[in-house]
Each structure stands twice: as C-alpha cells, then as structure tokens.
Design a protein around this motif. Sequence first.
Motif, PDB file in Angstrom:
ATOM      1  N   HIS A   1      -8.101  -3.251   8.705  1.00 34.86           N
ATOM      2  CA  HIS A   1      -9.177  -2.549   9.565  1.00 34.86           C
ATOM      3  C   HIS A   1      -8.794  -1.576  10.619  1.00 34.86           C
ATOM      4  O   HIS A   1      -8.385  -2.227  11.771  1.00 34.86           O
ATOM      5  CB  HIS A   1     -10.234  -3.980   9.901  1.00 34.86           C
ATOM      6  CG  HIS A   1     -11.450  -2.973  10.313  1.00 34.86           C
ATOM      7  ND1 HIS A   1     -12.768  -3.764  10.071  1.00 34.86           N
ATOM      8  CD2 HIS A   1     -11.932  -1.975  11.208  1.00 34.86           C
ATOM      9  CE1 HIS A   1     -13.808  -2.999  10.540  1.00 34.86           C
ATOM     10  NE2 HIS A   1     -13.208  -1.709  11.144  1.00 34.86           N
ATOM     11  N   ARG A   2      -8.905  -0.322  10.505  1.00 35.91           N
ATOM     12  CA  ARG A   2      -8.422   0.544  11.178  1.00 35.91           C
ATOM     13  C   ARG A   2      -9.458   1.138  12.234  1.00 35.91           C
ATOM     14  O   ARG A   2     -10.595   0.721  12.235  1.00 35.91           O
ATOM     15  CB  ARG A   2      -7.952   1.968  10.568  1.00 35.91           C
ATOM     16  CG  ARG A   2      -6.783   1.564   9.632  1.00 35.91           C
ATOM     17  CD  ARG A   2      -6.478   2.848   8.743  1.00 35.91           C
ATOM     18  NE  ARG A   2      -5.240   2.388   7.946  1.00 35.91           N
ATOM     19  CZ  ARG A   2      -4.850   3.300   6.774  1.00 35.91           C
ATOM     20  NH1 ARG A   2      -5.313   4.184   6.689  1.00 35.91           N
ATOM     21  NH2 ARG A   2      -3.814   2.960   6.246  1.00 35.91           N
ATOM     22  N   GLU A   3      -8.805   1.713  13.184  1.00 34.67           N
ATOM     23  CA  GLU A   3      -9.637   2.037  14.341  1.00 34.67           C
ATOM     24  C   GLU A   3     -10.827   2.909  14.166  1.00 34.67           C
ATOM     25  O   GLU A   3     -12.092   2.855  15.018  1.00 34.67           O
ATOM     26  CB  GLU A   3      -8.693   2.491  15.627  1.00 34.67           C
ATOM     27  CG  GLU A   3      -9.533   2.866  17.035  1.00 34.67           C
ATOM     28  CD  GLU A   3      -8.526   3.525  17.857  1.00 34.67           C
ATOM     29  OE1 GLU A   3      -8.936   3.872  19.004  1.00 34.67           O
ATOM     30  OE2 GLU A   3      -7.447   3.837  17.494  1.00 34.67           O
ATOM     31  N   ASP A   4     -10.629   3.665  13.108  1.00 35.90           N
ATOM     32  CA  ASP A   4     -11.840   4.464  12.746  1.00 35.90           C
ATOM     33  C   ASP A   4     -12.799   3.897  11.837  1.00 35.90           C
ATOM     34  O   ASP A   4     -13.738   4.698  11.503  1.00 35.90           O
ATOM     35  CB  ASP A   4     -11.263   5.790  12.097  1.00 35.90           C
ATOM     36  CG  ASP A   4     -10.281   5.440  10.796  1.00 35.90           C
ATOM     37  OD1 ASP A   4     -10.405   4.355  10.483  1.00 35.90           O
ATOM     38  OD2 ASP A   4     -10.065   6.443  10.266  1.00 35.90           O
ATOM     39  N   GLY A   5     -12.625   2.561  11.638  1.00 40.59           N
ATOM     40  CA  GLY A   5     -13.618   1.888  10.904  1.00 40.59           C
ATOM     41  C   GLY A   5     -13.110   1.832   9.410  1.00 40.59           C
ATOM     42  O   GLY A   5     -13.908   1.044   8.584  1.00 40.59           O
ATOM     43  N   ALA A   6     -11.960   2.544   9.028  1.00 48.66           N
ATOM     44  CA  ALA A   6     -11.663   2.359   7.484  1.00 48.66           C
ATOM     45  C   ALA A   6     -10.982   1.287   7.501  1.00 48.66           C
ATOM     46  O   ALA A   6     -10.276   0.619   8.050  1.00 48.66           O
ATOM     47  CB  ALA A   6     -10.905   3.599   7.364  1.00 48.66           C
ATOM     48  N   VAL A   7     -11.452   0.516   6.071  1.00 52.31           N
ATOM     49  CA  VAL A   7     -10.738  -0.872   5.668  1.00 52.31           C
ATOM     50  C   VAL A   7      -9.703  -0.289   4.498  1.00 52.31           C
ATOM     51  O   VAL A   7     -10.187   0.203   3.501  1.00 52.31           O
ATOM     52  CB  VAL A   7     -11.701  -1.669   5.383  1.00 52.31           C
ATOM     53  CG1 VAL A   7     -10.973  -3.001   4.571  1.00 52.31           C
ATOM     54  CG2 VAL A   7     -12.643  -2.007   6.399  1.00 52.31           C
ATOM     55  N   VAL A   8      -8.567  -0.505   4.694  1.00 52.65           N
ATOM     56  CA  VAL A   8      -7.601  -0.227   3.504  1.00 52.65           C
ATOM     57  C   VAL A   8      -6.687  -1.251   3.234  1.00 52.65           C
ATOM     58  O   VAL A   8      -6.411  -1.992   4.043  1.00 52.65           O
ATOM     59  CB  VAL A   8      -6.693   1.114   4.089  1.00 52.65           C
ATOM     60  CG1 VAL A   8      -5.520   1.412   3.190  1.00 52.65           C
ATOM     61  CG2 VAL A   8      -7.512   2.395   4.463  1.00 52.65           C
ATOM     62  N   SER A   9      -6.445  -1.405   1.922  1.00 50.68           N
ATOM     63  CA  SER A   9      -5.531  -2.607   1.545  1.00 50.68           C
ATOM     64  C   SER A   9      -4.153  -1.814   0.992  1.00 50.68           C
ATOM     65  O   SER A   9      -4.223  -1.046   0.586  1.00 50.68           O
ATOM     66  CB  SER A   9      -6.324  -3.144   0.277  1.00 50.68           C
ATOM     67  OG  SER A   9      -7.281  -3.829   0.839  1.00 50.68           O
TER      68      SER A   9
ATOM     69  N   GLY B   1      -9.252  -1.919  -2.010  1.00 54.34           N
ATOM     70  CA  GLY B   1      -9.388  -3.226  -2.184  1.00 54.34           C
ATOM     71  C   GLY B   1      -7.981  -3.957  -2.316  1.00 54.34           C
ATOM     72  O   GLY B   1      -7.249  -3.149  -3.097  1.00 54.34           O
ATOM     73  N   PRO B   2      -8.026  -5.112  -2.131  1.00 55.76           N
ATOM     74  CA  PRO B   2      -6.571  -5.748  -2.383  1.00 55.76           C
ATOM     75  C   PRO B   2      -6.256  -5.640  -4.004  1.00 55.76           C
ATOM     76  O   PRO B   2      -5.015  -5.644  -4.304  1.00 55.76           O
ATOM     77  CB  PRO B   2      -6.768  -7.260  -2.175  1.00 55.76           C
ATOM     78  CG  PRO B   2      -8.172  -7.292  -1.653  1.00 55.76           C
ATOM     79  CD  PRO B   2      -8.907  -6.256  -1.474  1.00 55.76           C
ATOM     80  N   VAL B   3      -7.319  -5.873  -4.807  1.00 52.82           N
ATOM     81  CA  VAL B   3      -6.915  -5.876  -6.211  1.00 52.82           C
ATOM     82  C   VAL B   3      -6.368  -4.660  -6.760  1.00 52.82           C
ATOM     83  O   VAL B   3      -5.614  -4.103  -7.304  1.00 52.82           O
ATOM     84  CB  VAL B   3      -8.211  -6.554  -7.193  1.00 52.82           C
ATOM     85  CG1 VAL B   3      -7.850  -6.295  -8.470  1.00 52.82           C
ATOM     86  CG2 VAL B   3      -8.535  -7.902  -6.650  1.00 52.82           C
ATOM     87  N   ASN B   4      -7.158  -3.487  -6.077  1.00 54.90           N
ATOM     88  CA  ASN B   4      -6.996  -2.164  -6.455  1.00 54.90           C
ATOM     89  C   ASN B   4      -5.465  -1.736  -5.819  1.00 54.90           C
ATOM     90  O   ASN B   4      -4.856  -1.237  -6.827  1.00 54.90           O
ATOM     91  CB  ASN B   4      -7.847  -1.151  -5.855  1.00 54.90           C
ATOM     92  CG  ASN B   4      -7.870   0.251  -6.199  1.00 54.90           C
ATOM     93  OD1 ASN B   4      -7.740   1.122  -5.180  1.00 54.90           O
ATOM     94  ND2 ASN B   4      -7.503   0.773  -7.578  1.00 54.90           N
ATOM     95  N   ALA B   5      -5.079  -2.171  -4.693  1.00 58.77           N
ATOM     96  CA  ALA B   5      -3.843  -2.163  -4.426  1.00 58.77           C
ATOM     97  C   ALA B   5      -2.750  -2.703  -5.145  1.00 58.77           C
ATOM     98  O   ALA B   5      -1.805  -2.206  -5.457  1.00 58.77           O
ATOM     99  CB  ALA B   5      -3.853  -2.187  -2.716  1.00 58.77           C
ATOM    100  N   LEU B   6      -3.092  -3.864  -5.620  1.00 60.85           N
ATOM    101  CA  LEU B   6      -2.161  -4.608  -6.465  1.00 60.85           C
ATOM    102  C   LEU B   6      -1.873  -3.880  -7.740  1.00 60.85           C
ATOM    103  O   LEU B   6      -0.890  -3.678  -8.111  1.00 60.85           O
ATOM    104  CB  LEU B   6      -2.642  -5.920  -6.809  1.00 60.85           C
ATOM    105  CG  LEU B   6      -2.125  -7.236  -5.629  1.00 60.85           C
ATOM    106  CD1 LEU B   6      -2.759  -8.458  -6.201  1.00 60.85           C
ATOM    107  CD2 LEU B   6      -0.370  -7.219  -5.705  1.00 60.85           C
TER     108      LEU B   6
END
Length: 532
Positions: free
Chosen positions: A411-419, A440-445
């Motif tokens: 969860h980044r400072e700008d509000g973005a959530v990245v996996s 999301g975690p599945v997309n990243a995998l």
Amino acid sequence: MTFQVYDTTLRDGAQREGLTYSVVDKLAVARLLDDLGVGFIEGGWPGAVPKDTEFFRRARTELELRHAILVAFGATRKAGLAVEDDPQVRGLLDAQTPAVALVAKADLRHVERALRTTAEENLAMIRDTVSYLVAQGRRVFVDGEHCFDGFRFDPGYTAAVAETALAAGAERFVLCDTNGGMLPSQVTAVVEQLVARTGIAPERLGMHAQNDTACAVANTIAAVEAGVRHVQGTANGYGERPGNADIFAIVANLQLKLGMPVLPEGCLEQMVRVSHAIAEIANIAPDTHQAYVGAAAFAHKAGLHASAIKVDPLLYNHVEPAVVGNDMRILVTEMAGRASIELKSRELGLDLAGHPDALSRVTGRVKELEADGWSFEAADASFELLVRSELPDAAPARPFALESYRVIVEHREDGAVVSEATVKIRVRGERVIATAEGNGPVNALDEALRVGLARHYPELRDFELADYKVRILEGSHGTGAVTRVLVETAGTGRDWTTVGVHPNVVEASWVALVDALTYGLDRARVAGGSPA
C-alpha cells in the motif's frame, strides 16, 4: 406436434439475486445446456442488455450447438410506435438467431396500469410484432406474462391475447405464472378452460412457472398432463425470488415418470454433470438435496436400508441413479462413482473403460480430493490432467518445476495498492527467477510465471486469464475454512477452466494457474504436433 424443452437459464435464471454471468460464462453455460439436449436456449435480451448483445455476437462464431436452437428474448413493439421503428425489435433481428421470444402482457390490469395503453393497442402490438418477425424468417414464441392471474381476472381478454399471438404466426403461446402463485389443480383448470374457450390445440401452448409456492415443477407437469407440449425452466431452478421451475426435474419427470422421450438419446445421463458444472460457473454451491442431481438424491444411511439395498437398490431408489448420471451412496464418506468418471472421461476423448486399473485410481483420487473440497464439474481441464496422469501414455510432466514463489502486497503513499510476485522455477534444466507486478496477488503471480516461461514457451502469448472465482468452503474442517478457486483461461479458439483448493487463497490460485498453463501448453503441443 414435437415436444419442446426450452431453457431460459441465461435470461430468466440470471435474474437470481447475487448471480452474475460474464459473456464467457454464458457461452460455457450454453454449451452445457446443449450437452443436456434441450431444444432451445434463450440467451438474453439483445439491444437492452449490452452483455447479452455481446453474447449473441460471439455466439455466432464461437457456439457450435448440436441439439439446441439459440433464442433472443425481447418485447413487443412499444405502444404507438411502428414495429419497423422500434429499436428493441431491431435488436432482436440484429442478434441473428433463428428464433425469438416476445414477452406480452396477458393480464388486462397490467396492460392498463403498467403499459398504460388500451386493450386493443396491446393486441395490435402483439399482432404487429409477431407478424413482422415471422416475415423476417424468425420462429416466434410469445410469453403471456401474468397469464394465469389475467385469465382468472378476465378470461376473455387473456384468451384474446393467446388467439392474437397464434393467429399472427407465433409457434407457441406460453402460459406464464409470473407471480408463481398457482397450484397444480389451478394450472390444469386454466389450461382446460382456455382450450375450451378458444379451440386452441393444447399442443400449441407452453408453460413457464415460477416457484413462489414451491410448485413450479409440479405446475409444469400438470400443464403437460393437460396437453401442453412446450415447457420452460432453468438449470437448478435459478431465477428471481424463489426461482423458476428446475429444468432437470422437469425433463427427468417427463422422461422417467411419464415415459415421454423429451431429450435426445443418451442426454439424460448428463444431468448431474451439467447441473454441477453450471452451479460452479454461477459460483453457487450445488444443492446437495436437489431432486435427481443432488449428491444426496440417492444417498442412504447405513443400517436400516443396507440389507434391502444389497438385495435390490431399487427397493430404496425411485429410479436407477445412473440414468441421470448420479450414484447411489451409503453415507459414510463422500463418494465419486466410476460410471460418472468413465462417462466424463469418454466425453473428453479418454478411454478409461479400456483401463480398469486407471479408472480405479482416478476414482479413488477424485474421492480423496472431493472430500477435501475439490470439485471438477466445472473444471474440465484439471480433470483431464488428472485422468491423463493415470493413463499408460501419461501426459507430459509439468512444463516447469517450482523452487519457490513469493507475493508482496504494498500500500503506497499515494493510496495505490500494488502486488509484486517473484517465482523461482526450473525450466528444461535452467534455473529462472522472474518478477512481475499486478493489480492483485494472483494477477502478479500469473504475470511472473509467464515472464519466467516465455522464452521456453512462446505459446503463452496466446493465453489470457479470462475469469477468476473464489469460494470459501466452511464446515469440512471444523472451524477452519478451505478456499476453492476456479480460473478461466482463454486461448486460441477455445477456453478452459482449472481448479485449485487450499486453506490459503494464494496457494489455491497458484494450483489452478499451474494447471491452466500446463493444460494450455499440452493442447498447443497436440495441435502443433511438436513437444511443448
């Protein structure tokens, strides 16, 4: 006149609360319904629902139906508007289906209060729309909305609606118990009175029942016994409020209890598989106590029934379970039947009948996995991989060996959530480390695994993660919960579904993803004639 089995799972059934089909889902459900052998599949409302418009567009090139005719659903022209100028009528034609279904008001109260038009204009709307579509080469069915309530209120007007529709060229006029309030004896009385009043042959009438009194299937059978020869229903009784008449119970009762061969030969035994597969696609747990197709439909507790069952199973079963693709069970543990597995394997082009030892191993393995929460009904690709692994000419091993994987959610400072995912694998003797980001975690995998495999397997560029479903299965392991994941993958010319089960949702997803890529690469190898 030919008996017609008409399925409306993709339209009326999709109105069930909490149920949402993607276009890919709708195409998959249509194929399953065709396997069941229904005569007509109502695909949705083109022009009014964008997803349905897209479904009909894709169906023209992606659906190869063996038994069913695709039907587009719509309404009669609007009051005061020429039928040629009505955009929703144009949407029906643009769907390019051989048949269309029109909903028309059959209750004078609804004509005057809901449509806010006159009795005469409603009849003209029906007449104009039916005759116009027939002239355009379409087979037309007219659904008389609120037909039973309307007949009881003003039998003369409802009769006029039916006569107008059929005189204009409709193939069948369908009596709709839209509010679901009828009982079987009342259905019989209305059918008989309508036929007596109009002289319409009962064979030209249809029945569409809602389940608000829990009598939808019984009402449908009552209509057939009164002479109706067109029945409508939905898979597993899906629909708004308590639902619709269950198409599986309808056809099984007609075929097994009334001796009416309403499905093509060999299709009735597909019922359990089709029912459960559609439930998985809908992301709804199959009803274990559903008539004919439920896991408990032919289940018996050991003890009282056991001695009689040993003598003759039909002493405690109203039909032979195998005729609908089910199995009799003694309630000790979950059980998968050899017959169902053999039948499904044959459908996938695999001969387990010639390999009894492999059939036993697959049956045992399926029993173990299903006891842990696995379900293969809607995951043909995972099931096929399992079967192939037990055959003498076993499928190739996994295209890679896993060393480890790791997923981080930031969860980044700008509000973005990245996996971010990192996978360490061995591919054809080479150690590969790949990292990728996703939403999301599945997309990243998925992305990381593709990056790691891309150089060795360029075919992966043709695969796309099309859909992802998660279900939490509680109760099997005390207070713990098991996660079941279904992954839909789109490839060149076809889609396939895989399943993964684990207490951890990421691991369940990983299992399904690995199966998806393994299956896709194996299919590409077979199609290309070279090793994957």
